[in-house]
Write a protein that holds these residues in place. Structure first.
Motif, PDB file in Angstrom:
ATOM      1  N   GLU A 120       0.831  -1.206   0.000  1.00 39.26           N
ATOM      2  CA  GLU A 120       0.000   0.000   0.000  1.00 39.26           C
ATOM      3  C   GLU A 120       0.868   1.259   0.000  1.00 39.26           C
ATOM      4  OE1 GLU A 120      -2.440  -0.420   3.418  1.00 39.26           O
ATOM      5  OE2 GLU A 120      -3.690  -2.004   2.552  1.00 39.26           O
ATOM      6  N   GLN A 121       2.012   1.193   0.644  1.00 44.38           N
ATOM      7  CA  GLN A 121       2.899   2.355   0.729  1.00 44.38           C
ATOM      8  C   GLN A 121       3.835   2.462  -0.475  1.00 44.38           C
ATOM      9  OE1 GLN A 121       4.936   2.256   4.517  1.00 44.38           O
ATOM     10  NE2 GLN A 121       3.037   1.997   5.675  1.00 44.38           N
ATOM     11  N   GLY A 122       3.757   1.521  -1.386  1.00 43.13           N
ATOM     12  CA  GLY A 122       4.585   1.565  -2.577  1.00 43.13           C
ATOM     13  C   GLY A 122       5.959   0.980  -2.400  1.00 43.13           C
ATOM     14  N   ILE A 123       6.241   0.383  -1.243  1.00 46.61           N
ATOM     15  CA  ILE A 123       7.547  -0.232  -1.013  1.00 46.61           C
ATOM     16  C   ILE A 123       7.658  -1.525  -1.820  1.00 46.61           C
ATOM     17  CG2 ILE A 123       9.083  -1.202   0.732  1.00 46.61           C
ATOM     18  CD1 ILE A 123       7.698   0.628   2.768  1.00 46.61           C
ATOM     19  N   LEU A 124       6.555  -2.302  -1.846  1.00 47.63           N
ATOM     20  CA  LEU A 124       6.516  -3.553  -2.598  1.00 47.63           C
ATOM     21  C   LEU A 124       5.472  -3.447  -3.695  1.00 47.63           C
ATOM     22  CD1 LEU A 124       6.536  -6.170   0.334  1.00 47.63           C
ATOM     23  CD2 LEU A 124       8.490  -5.390  -1.008  1.00 47.63           C
ATOM     24  N   THR A 125       5.603  -4.298  -4.684  1.00 48.84           N
ATOM     25  CA  THR A 125       4.587  -4.421  -5.729  1.00 48.84           C
ATOM     26  C   THR A 125       3.982  -5.813  -5.620  1.00 48.84           C
ATOM     27  OG1 THR A 125       6.249  -5.181  -7.319  1.00 48.84           O
ATOM     28  CG2 THR A 125       5.733  -2.825  -7.288  1.00 48.84           C
ATOM     29  N   LYS A 126       2.664  -5.878  -5.759  1.00 44.92           N
ATOM     30  CA  LYS A 126       1.933  -7.137  -5.587  1.00 44.92           C
ATOM     31  C   LYS A 126       1.460  -7.638  -6.938  1.00 44.92           C
ATOM     32  CE  LYS A 126      -2.348  -8.902  -3.584  1.00 44.92           C
ATOM     33  NZ  LYS A 126      -3.557  -8.571  -2.795  1.00 44.92           N
ATOM     34  N   THR A 127       1.634  -8.951  -7.153  1.00 41.82           N
ATOM     35  CA  THR A 127       1.136  -9.590  -8.374  1.00 41.82           C
ATOM     36  C   THR A 127       0.406 -10.867  -7.974  1.00 41.82           C
ATOM     37  OG1 THR A 127       3.214 -10.802  -8.676  1.00 41.82           O
ATOM     38  CG2 THR A 127       2.976  -8.682  -9.827  1.00 41.82           C
ATOM     39  N   GLY A 128      -0.630 -11.210  -8.742  1.00 42.05           N
ATOM     40  CA  GLY A 128      -1.359 -12.439  -8.495  1.00 42.05           C
ATOM     41  C   GLY A 128      -2.377 -12.273  -7.364  1.00 42.05           C
ATOM     42  N   THR A 129      -3.193 -13.322  -7.187  1.00 43.12           N
ATOM     43  CA  THR A 129      -4.211 -13.337  -6.134  1.00 43.12           C
ATOM     44  C   THR A 129      -4.220 -14.685  -5.442  1.00 43.12           C
ATOM     45  OG1 THR A 129      -5.905 -14.056  -7.712  1.00 43.12           O
ATOM     46  CG2 THR A 129      -5.693 -11.672  -7.328  1.00 43.12           C
ATOM     47  N   GLY A 130      -4.783 -14.700  -4.222  1.00 46.91           N
ATOM     48  CA  GLY A 130      -4.908 -15.946  -3.490  1.00 46.91           C
ATOM     49  C   GLY A 130      -3.563 -16.573  -3.183  1.00 46.91           C
ATOM     50  N   ALA A 145      -1.461 -17.569  -5.260  1.00 41.63           N
ATOM     51  CA  ALA A 145      -0.441 -17.199  -6.249  1.00 41.63           C
ATOM     52  C   ALA A 145       0.055 -15.764  -6.055  1.00 41.63           C
ATOM     53  CB  ALA A 145      -1.010 -17.349  -7.651  1.00 41.63           C
ATOM     54  N   THR A 146      -0.268 -15.140  -4.939  1.00 43.18           N
ATOM     55  CA  THR A 146       0.162 -13.763  -4.685  1.00 43.18           C
ATOM     56  C   THR A 146       1.678 -13.712  -4.472  1.00 43.18           C
ATOM     57  OG1 THR A 146      -1.965 -13.271  -3.659  1.00 43.18           O
ATOM     58  CG2 THR A 146      -0.160 -11.747  -3.207  1.00 43.18           C
ATOM     59  N   ARG A 147       2.355 -12.758  -5.111  1.00 43.80           N
ATOM     60  CA  ARG A 147       3.797 -12.582  -4.972  1.00 43.80           C
ATOM     61  C   ARG A 147       4.109 -11.096  -4.713  1.00 43.80           C
ATOM     62  NH1 ARG A 147       2.977 -17.099  -4.751  1.00 43.80           N
ATOM     63  NH2 ARG A 147       3.902 -18.849  -5.909  1.00 43.80           N
ATOM     64  N   TYR A 148       5.148 -10.838  -3.946  1.00 47.36           N
ATOM     65  CA  TYR A 148       5.572  -9.472  -3.636  1.00 47.36           C
ATOM     66  C   TYR A 148       7.029  -9.281  -4.058  1.00 47.36           C
ATOM     67  CZ  TYR A 148       1.384  -8.978  -0.736  1.00 47.36           C
ATOM     68  OH  TYR A 148       0.091  -8.916  -0.270  1.00 47.36           O
ATOM     69  N   ARG A 149       7.304  -8.135  -4.675  1.00 52.92           N
ATOM     70  CA  ARG A 149       8.665  -7.761  -5.064  1.00 52.92           C
ATOM     71  C   ARG A 149       8.919  -6.306  -4.633  1.00 52.92           C
ATOM     72  NH1 ARG A 149      11.180 -10.644  -9.359  1.00 52.92           N
ATOM     73  NH2 ARG A 149       9.966 -12.474 -10.020  1.00 52.92           N
ATOM     74  N   TYR A 150      10.175  -5.967  -4.473  1.00 53.09           N
ATOM     75  CA  TYR A 150      10.497  -4.588  -4.188  1.00 53.09           C
ATOM     76  C   TYR A 150      10.137  -3.717  -5.392  1.00 53.09           C
ATOM     77  CZ  TYR A 150      13.001  -5.787   0.066  1.00 53.09           C
ATOM     78  OH  TYR A 150      13.315  -6.219   1.328  1.00 53.09           O
ATOM     79  N   ALA A 151       9.550  -2.563  -5.081  1.00 49.45           N
ATOM     80  CA  ALA A 151       9.174  -1.643  -6.175  1.00 49.45           C
ATOM     81  C   ALA A 151      10.410  -1.148  -6.915  1.00 49.45           C
ATOM     82  CB  ALA A 151       8.372  -0.460  -5.614  1.00 49.45           C
TER      83      ALA A 151
END
Length: 302
Positions: free
Chosen positions: A277-287, A289-295
């Motif tokens: 939410e703060q833009g530190i990470l980027t979210k892809t996928g749902t459920g 299969a959700t993955r987080y990466r550094y923005a």
């Protein structure tokens, strides 16, 4: 201690026991008194344990298996409650019809005895000498010659009572099996909202070392006061600083956060959501299969 969660789980246990008691008549009729009780107790325990795992576990596979097991036993329990109600209705109707049969037989026996007596008296009365008395006796004989109206027999009253019944009966039978999982899911929500109890109960290594050092080598008061207090790093702060190393695929995982901070899995996932939410990470996928990466991928590589 999380009293709301404990209260909800206790209430769910009461509803589970109540449903088992409601289904006991048909279980006792099928398996016997003691075996029927054992079967119902085991079923109620399986239902409670299954929904408890669904409400508290973070493992998707375990939750799926537990919900399937609990659902199977819940369906069997609903059928037992429904059939127990049908059995009680049939038993009550059979008892009433049997009593009606007994009363009918008594009435018929009394009528036949009175008819026999009146017929004998009619034969002994001369119609020419006592016409009025003869006519009265003849009316009584005619009246007693008519059989008593037959009441419905036990088989007629109970016929059709073993049908499945209306939808509303099944709905009433399933009330407890809907309330129990609802209460346990609410209890799980309350538990997740109060993770401090779990975090407090988990001792940190540096805390144990400090206690041991204090016990073996007490220091002067001034030295203890001057020692700075060590605090555990917050997951969101480490994510903001890109201090959590990504895995081989470049994803930031909850396991890495837990290993770095000692927080719970739930707290790690919550920190990742806030970081997204703060833009530190980027979210892809749902459920699942959700993955987080550094923005900032370049900064993450450094």
């Amino acid at each position: 201690m999380n009293y709301p969660a404990l209260s909800l789980r206790a209430l769910a246990g009461v509803t589970g026991i109540t449903s088992a008691v409601a289904a006991y008549p048909v279980a006792s009729d099928l398996f016997g008194t003691i075996p029927g009780g054992v079967v119902l107790a085991s079923s109620a325990a399986a239902i409670y344990a299954g929904w408890h795992v669904v409400a508290t576990s973070s493992d998707t596979d375990k939750r799926v298996i537990a919900s399937a097991v609990a659902g199977v036993f819940a369906v069997a329990m609903v059928a037992g409650i429904h059939n127990s109600a049908q059995l009680a209705t049939a038993t009550a109707a059979t008892t009433a019809a049997t009593e009606a049969d007994r009363l009918y037989q008594e009435q018929e026996t009394a009528r036949m005895a009175a008819l026999s007596a009146m017929t004998a008296e009619l034969r002994a009365t001369q119609k020419s000498k006592y016409p009025g008395e003869y006519a009265a006796l003849q009316k009584q004989v005619d009246r007693l010659s008519t059989p008593t109206v037959r009441q419905a027999t036990a088989s007629q009253i109970t016929q059709g009572l073993t049908d499945t019944g209306g939808v509303y009966r099944w709905a009433v039978s399933s009330v407890f099996e809907l309330v129990t999982p609802a209460l346990l899911l609410l209890a799980g929500m309350f538990s997740r909202r109060n993770p401090t109890a779990t975090a407090t109960a988990t001792p940190q290594p540096f805390e144990v070392e400090e206690v041991e050092e204090t016990a073996t080598a007490p220091q002067p008061e001034a030295a203890v006061t001057a020692t700075p207090t060590t605090t555990a790093p917050q997951p969101i702060d480490l994510l903001a600083e890109h201090a959590i190393a990504p895995n081989g695929e470049g994803n930031v995982t909850a396991a890495a956060i837990v290993a770095a901070t000692g927080c719970t899995d739930w707290q790690a996932k919550d920190a990742m959501k806030k970081a997204a939410e703060q833009g530190i990470l980027t979210k892809t996928g749902t459920g699942g299969a959700t993955r987080y990466r550094y923005a900032n991928k370049l900064r993450a590589v450094k």
